[in-house]
Write a protein that holds these residues in place. Sequence first.
Motif, PDB file in Angstrom:
ATOM      1  N   LYS A   7       3.732  17.945 -32.234  1.00 22.02           N
ATOM      2  CA  LYS A   7       5.224  19.032 -32.309  1.00 22.02           C
ATOM      3  C   LYS A   7       4.949  18.976 -33.758  1.00 22.02           C
ATOM      4  O   LYS A   7       5.687  18.593 -34.525  1.00 22.02           O
ATOM      5  CB  LYS A   7       6.237  18.410 -31.461  1.00 22.02           C
ATOM      6  CG  LYS A   7       6.886  19.777 -30.718  1.00 22.02           C
ATOM      7  CD  LYS A   7       7.918  19.232 -29.763  1.00 22.02           C
ATOM      8  CE  LYS A   7       8.381  21.180 -29.475  1.00 22.02           C
ATOM      9  NZ  LYS A   7       9.353  19.728 -28.700  1.00 22.02           N
ATOM     10  N   ARG A   8       5.250  20.857 -33.615  1.00 20.94           N
ATOM     11  CA  ARG A   8       5.772  21.203 -35.340  1.00 20.94           C
ATOM     12  C   ARG A   8       7.442  21.258 -35.798  1.00 20.94           C
ATOM     13  O   ARG A   8       7.826  21.276 -33.945  1.00 20.94           O
ATOM     14  CB  ARG A   8       5.575  22.283 -35.591  1.00 20.94           C
ATOM     15  CG  ARG A   8       3.952  23.015 -35.992  1.00 20.94           C
ATOM     16  CD  ARG A   8       3.772  24.790 -35.805  1.00 20.94           C
ATOM     17  NE  ARG A   8       4.397  24.581 -37.219  1.00 20.94           N
ATOM     18  CZ  ARG A   8       4.841  25.420 -38.432  1.00 20.94           C
ATOM     19  NH1 ARG A   8       5.199  26.308 -37.668  1.00 20.94           N
ATOM     20  NH2 ARG A   8       5.028  25.413 -39.788  1.00 20.94           N
ATOM     21  N   TYR A  10       9.389  22.504 -36.799  1.00 23.57           N
ATOM     22  CA  TYR A  10       9.868  23.813 -36.832  1.00 23.57           C
ATOM     23  C   TYR A  10       9.624  24.184 -35.444  1.00 23.57           C
ATOM     24  O   TYR A  10      10.716  24.930 -35.098  1.00 23.57           O
ATOM     25  CB  TYR A  10       9.336  24.983 -37.666  1.00 23.57           C
ATOM     26  CG  TYR A  10       8.943  24.405 -38.729  1.00 23.57           C
ATOM     27  CD1 TYR A  10      10.550  24.483 -39.792  1.00 23.57           C
ATOM     28  CD2 TYR A  10       8.282  24.018 -39.090  1.00 23.57           C
ATOM     29  CE1 TYR A  10       9.965  24.226 -40.870  1.00 23.57           C
ATOM     30  CE2 TYR A  10       7.568  23.638 -40.532  1.00 23.57           C
ATOM     31  CZ  TYR A  10       8.769  23.750 -41.919  1.00 23.57           C
ATOM     32  OH  TYR A  10       8.818  23.506 -43.087  1.00 23.57           O
ATOM     33  N   GLU A  11       9.498  23.752 -34.130  1.00 23.32           N
ATOM     34  CA  GLU A  11       9.799  24.091 -32.905  1.00 23.32           C
ATOM     35  C   GLU A  11      11.113  22.899 -32.369  1.00 23.32           C
ATOM     36  O   GLU A  11      11.148  22.150 -32.810  1.00 23.32           O
ATOM     37  CB  GLU A  11       8.034  23.719 -31.847  1.00 23.32           C
ATOM     38  CG  GLU A  11       7.301  23.804 -32.045  1.00 23.32           C
ATOM     39  CD  GLU A  11       5.949  23.670 -31.297  1.00 23.32           C
ATOM     40  OE1 GLU A  11       6.486  23.611 -30.072  1.00 23.32           O
ATOM     41  OE2 GLU A  11       4.985  23.212 -31.958  1.00 23.32           O
ATOM     42  N   ALA A  12      11.939  24.206 -31.701  1.00 21.73           N
ATOM     43  CA  ALA A  12      12.785  22.933 -31.240  1.00 21.73           C
ATOM     44  C   ALA A  12      12.731  22.300 -31.157  1.00 21.73           C
ATOM     45  O   ALA A  12      12.207  21.640 -29.706  1.00 21.73           O
ATOM     46  CB  ALA A  12      13.657  23.571 -30.151  1.00 21.73           C
ATOM     47  N   SER A  14      13.136  18.495 -27.788  1.00 22.08           N
ATOM     48  CA  SER A  14      13.315  18.859 -26.938  1.00 22.08           C
ATOM     49  C   SER A  14      14.026  17.476 -25.185  1.00 22.08           C
ATOM     50  O   SER A  14      12.709  16.123 -26.660  1.00 22.08           O
ATOM     51  CB  SER A  14      11.967  19.387 -25.728  1.00 22.08           C
ATOM     52  OG  SER A  14      11.767  19.180 -24.228  1.00 22.08           O
ATOM     53  N   ASP A  17      11.022  14.882 -25.506  1.00 18.06           N
ATOM     54  CA  ASP A  17      10.104  14.982 -26.380  1.00 18.06           C
ATOM     55  C   ASP A  17      10.539  13.240 -26.686  1.00 18.06           C
ATOM     56  O   ASP A  17       8.864  12.610 -27.822  1.00 18.06           O
ATOM     57  CB  ASP A  17      10.505  14.661 -28.113  1.00 18.06           C
ATOM     58  CG  ASP A  17       9.833  16.484 -27.945  1.00 18.06           C
ATOM     59  OD1 ASP A  17       9.481  17.355 -27.741  1.00 18.06           O
ATOM     60  OD2 ASP A  17      10.871  17.563 -28.720  1.00 18.06           O
ATOM     61  N   SER A  97       5.095  18.743 -40.625  1.00 22.07           N
ATOM     62  CA  SER A  97       5.089  20.410 -40.406  1.00 22.07           C
ATOM     63  C   SER A  97       4.503  22.024 -41.390  1.00 22.07           C
ATOM     64  O   SER A  97       4.207  22.619 -41.036  1.00 22.07           O
ATOM     65  CB  SER A  97       6.279  20.166 -41.558  1.00 22.07           C
ATOM     66  OG  SER A  97       5.225  19.949 -42.585  1.00 22.07           O
ATOM     67  N   ARG A  99       0.917  23.914 -40.250  1.00 20.27           N
ATOM     68  CA  ARG A  99       1.423  25.578 -39.636  1.00 20.27           C
ATOM     69  C   ARG A  99      -0.090  25.481 -38.595  1.00 20.27           C
ATOM     70  O   ARG A  99       0.310  25.978 -37.691  1.00 20.27           O
ATOM     71  CB  ARG A  99       1.194  26.898 -40.723  1.00 20.27           C
ATOM     72  CG  ARG A  99       1.914  27.274 -41.005  1.00 20.27           C
ATOM     73  CD  ARG A  99       1.907  28.111 -41.898  1.00 20.27           C
ATOM     74  NE  ARG A  99       2.790  29.084 -42.859  1.00 20.27           N
ATOM     75  CZ  ARG A  99       3.796  29.309 -44.126  1.00 20.27           C
ATOM     76  NH1 ARG A  99       2.042  29.020 -45.048  1.00 20.27           N
ATOM     77  NH2 ARG A  99       4.738  29.452 -44.518  1.00 20.27           N
ATOM     78  N   GLU A 101      -2.112  24.122 -36.249  1.00 19.55           N
ATOM     79  CA  GLU A 101      -1.499  23.129 -35.064  1.00 19.55           C
ATOM     80  C   GLU A 101      -3.351  22.133 -34.711  1.00 19.55           C
ATOM     81  O   GLU A 101      -2.979  21.510 -33.836  1.00 19.55           O
ATOM     82  CB  GLU A 101      -1.610  23.845 -33.644  1.00 19.55           C
ATOM     83  CG  GLU A 101       0.076  24.414 -34.363  1.00 19.55           C
ATOM     84  CD  GLU A 101       0.828  25.311 -33.163  1.00 19.55           C
ATOM     85  OE1 GLU A 101      -0.020  24.588 -31.775  1.00 19.55           O
ATOM     86  OE2 GLU A 101       1.601  25.928 -33.352  1.00 19.55           O
TER      87      GLU A 101
END
Length: 116
Positions: A7-8, A10-12, A14, A17, A97, A99, A101
Amino acid sequence: MADIRIKRVYEAPSPDDGLRVLVDRVWPRGVSKQAAAVDLWMKEIAPSTELRKWFGHEPARWDEFRSRYLAELDGQHAQLEALRTHTGKRPLTLVYSARDETHNQAVVLREALAAL
């Protein structure tokens, strides 16, 4: 089968996770430690600075980057085992981090962990 996700940063975050491990050598720009919500920062398992700079996130260099990074990971058995011990107990999310994916170190690291 271990539940290893990527997961990046910058993603919220969860709740599903599980254990969030940052696998970048350098702290991500513009992200506070609170916003990143990582449980562990394993910069020593990230690609070397030389490899990271050489790759430059160029998809054309992906295959060679993958090979070189796997070779670097070959010398990181203790770190890989430490990460692997967390799999099975709860999900493990490798946080990065980049960009792209599809072409990043977390993809290769997940592959290496799954092979253990």
